[in-house]
Structures are given as C-alpha cells and as structure tokens.
Design a protein around this motif. Sequence first.
Motif, mmCIF file in Angstrom:
data_model
loop_
_atom_site.group_PDB
_atom_site.id
_atom_site.type_symbol
_atom_site.label_atom_id
_atom_site.label_comp_id
_atom_site.label_asym_id
_atom_site.label_seq_id
_atom_site.Cartn_x
_atom_site.Cartn_y
_atom_site.Cartn_z
ATOM 1 N N THR A 50 34.577 33.442 43.792
ATOM 2 C CA THR A 50 34.370 33.117 42.227
ATOM 3 C C THR A 50 32.947 32.529 42.124
ATOM 4 O O THR A 50 32.082 32.826 41.334
ATOM 5 C CB THR A 50 35.523 32.376 41.697
ATOM 6 O OG1 THR A 50 36.666 33.023 41.849
ATOM 7 C CG2 THR A 50 35.334 32.170 40.176
ATOM 8 N N MET A 132 37.213 28.930 34.323
ATOM 9 C CA MET A 132 38.389 30.091 34.555
ATOM 10 C C MET A 132 39.572 29.317 34.812
ATOM 11 O O MET A 132 39.539 28.121 35.291
ATOM 12 C CB MET A 132 37.901 31.076 35.627
ATOM 13 C CG MET A 132 37.648 30.200 37.108
ATOM 14 S SD MET A 132 36.296 29.255 37.061
ATOM 15 C CE MET A 132 34.912 30.506 36.835
ATOM 16 N N GLN A 213 41.013 30.532 41.750
ATOM 17 C CA GLN A 213 40.830 30.566 40.658
ATOM 18 C C GLN A 213 40.629 32.164 40.467
ATOM 19 O O GLN A 213 40.627 33.250 41.206
ATOM 20 C CB GLN A 213 39.078 30.453 40.621
ATOM 21 C CG GLN A 213 38.839 28.844 40.714
ATOM 22 C CD GLN A 213 37.611 28.591 41.749
ATOM 23 O OE1 GLN A 213 37.239 29.458 42.416
ATOM 24 N NE2 GLN A 213 37.259 27.376 41.554
ATOM 25 N N PRO A 215 39.373 34.696 38.745
ATOM 26 C CA PRO A 215 38.446 35.731 39.019
ATOM 27 C C PRO A 215 38.406 36.411 40.415
ATOM 28 O O PRO A 215 38.245 37.537 40.840
ATOM 29 C CB PRO A 215 37.062 35.141 38.713
ATOM 30 C CG PRO A 215 37.234 34.131 37.765
ATOM 31 C CD PRO A 215 38.701 33.554 38.275
ATOM 32 N N SER A 216 38.733 35.549 41.586
ATOM 33 C CA SER A 216 38.968 35.891 42.821
ATOM 34 C C SER A 216 40.243 36.795 43.228
ATOM 35 O O SER A 216 40.216 37.648 44.078
ATOM 36 C CB SER A 216 38.934 34.653 43.675
ATOM 37 O OG SER A 216 37.776 33.906 43.639
ATOM 38 N N LEU A 296 35.042 39.429 34.583
ATOM 39 C CA LEU A 296 35.219 38.504 35.738
ATOM 40 C C LEU A 296 36.341 37.896 35.955
ATOM 41 O O LEU A 296 36.761 37.108 36.791
ATOM 42 C CB LEU A 296 33.784 37.610 36.150
ATOM 43 C CG LEU A 296 32.430 38.260 36.571
ATOM 44 C CD1 LEU A 296 31.292 37.480 36.696
ATOM 45 C CD2 LEU A 296 32.762 38.966 37.725
ATOM 46 N N ALA A 298 36.705 35.310 33.309
ATOM 47 C CA ALA A 298 36.343 33.926 33.292
ATOM 48 C C ALA A 298 36.128 33.801 31.614
ATOM 49 O O ALA A 298 36.206 34.829 30.863
ATOM 50 C CB ALA A 298 35.108 33.364 33.940
#
Length: 332
Positions: A50, A132, A213, A215-216, A296, A298
Amino acid sequence: MRRCARRGVFSAALMLALPWLAVASAPAHAADDYPNRPLKMIVPYPAGGTADLMARNFCEFLGRELGQPIVVENKPGAAGQLGTSLTAKAAPDGYTLGESNAGTFEVSPHLYKSLPYNLQNDFEQIAVMGRMGVVYGVSAESSIKSLDDLVREAKKNPGKLSFATPGVGSSNHLSGALLASTAGIDWMHVPFKGVAEFLPAVLGGQVTALVDQYPSMMKQLEGGKIRGIAVSTAERIPSSPNVPTFKESGYPDLVFYSWFGLMVPKGVPAPIVDKLTNASRKIIHNPDYRTKVAALGAEPSDVMRTDMVKLIQTNSQVWKKVIDDNKIVVDK
C-alpha cells in the motif's frame, strides 16, 4: 569634502549589507526555479504494498504539477526506520521527499526506546496523500464466515487462533491487538515481511486470519481468494460491498484509518515547502487523482501541514493505550 565623506560612509555600509541581503533572499530565489531537476521520494517499505502504491500514484500527479519527474526509491528495513532515517538525513533542498505514515509517526514512538531520528524536529509534514481502512480477512476456504465466528472461536480456544501482518509494531499489528482488547480475545500475532509472504500462509491455513490495509488486499478480495469479515472504515467500501464494517458487526468504536503522507526533511526553505503544499492541495482536489485513489481502495484526504501534526498527536495517544493494554513490547 563632507558630502564625499557621507557618500563614502553610505557606500561602505551598503557593501557590508549586500552579503546579508544576498543570504536573506536566497531561500526566496531558491524557490523561483524550483524544481530544475528530477526529485526522488523515499518510501520506507517494499515495492508492491500500500505504501508503494500510494506514493507512486501521488508522485505521478506531483511530478506533473512541478514539471519534473519524481523517482520513487523503496528503502525498506527496521519497521520503516531505515527509509525514514534516510529522509531525515537528506539535504534540505526540496529534492528529496519522504513518505510519512501512521505506523512510523503514531505507533513507533511507543514501541522503541530510541529512534534514529526525532519525529517532531527532523521532518516537515506537507499533506496526507490518502487514508484507508484496515481489513480483517480469512481464506475463502475457512470455516470462519464472519467476525462473530472469529470472536467465538477465539474465545473457545484462547491463544490458538492467529493473525498475520506485515511486521511487528506496524499499524496493522496494533489493529489486530485493538480487536483483542475490545472483544476480549487472546490470539497470536504472526509477523511477516509483507503480503507476498503472509498471503500463502493464510491461504494454506497455517495462519487463521490476516490484518492489512485494504488496498493491499483489494485484488484478493475481488478475486475470491480472501473472505473479508470486517473493515475499519465508517461505511462499507464501494469496491468490496460485501465486507461489513466493525460498526455493523457490533463494535461501533472500531472506526479507524491508516494513512500515508508527503513530508520533507526539516530545514527546507519555506518558499519551497509552500510550493509543495500548494501543489499537493491542487492534486488532492483533482478529480482524476481522487478517482485513482478510490481505484486503489483508499480515500483522498485534505489534511495538511499543522492539521497533520494534530492528527498524529491525537492518534498517537490512542495507539499508546492499545500498546499498554496489550503489553506489546518490541524494544526492551
């Protein structure tokens, strides 16, 4: 003769003043043609995570605003301390940017007796690039279908369930500990170096759950490999509408965000800091940037400069309590 004497005294005084005037005006002139060469941003975490995704996205837009390319350099190590230290030691000329984040600025001060930099005095915070939520997930093959299932199993088998994160002392580690203290469960933290390492362990059933997080984990959730059982945002995330929030799951106080920001070493001339601030403000309100941040997984944020400092101070006290309550020790 008197007139000549006065003129001579004035000329001598002006000559003495000129060097000082040149020095005083140097910062202003430094910003006039800034930047006149490529910049770099130091990201204190590995490529692909992220932190890296947020930095590269922001630098693409910042480079356009400034008229110069920005090279992203990943410098992972020592829970983010290596890359952050390199930013602190960089020349304060505005050509080395750094990525600040919740883990380094809100968590680390309460886990380590000493750091290779002073978080208050060695950096100038510019802008939050995005924030995020943190997602809690299990393998799609797991018998755990919800947060209630996880809590129930953890209470039945104290210390037997486990959760993976990208490292000891990370904001994700603290997020897992926050659930433990809130729900009254005892589960084991299993730290890894990053997503590439812990994902196979979760999918293979060696570790019960992951805390990372959003996005990952977005692609894994969308691909059906990971089942999201809770996310820390105030509302459900549009790209993963099937993942409930903690609020919906009976934990209304568990609303929190991780974030990544732009910073520079302390001592960068004020006109350059202002130029970076103004460019960042334009980016954050750019519809294209906001769309890419959302893609993404976020959210854009308009928190900047002194408001960033206040955000860090407030959140820092929250994480300190989590660390104390869970007796988390990293640096003895």
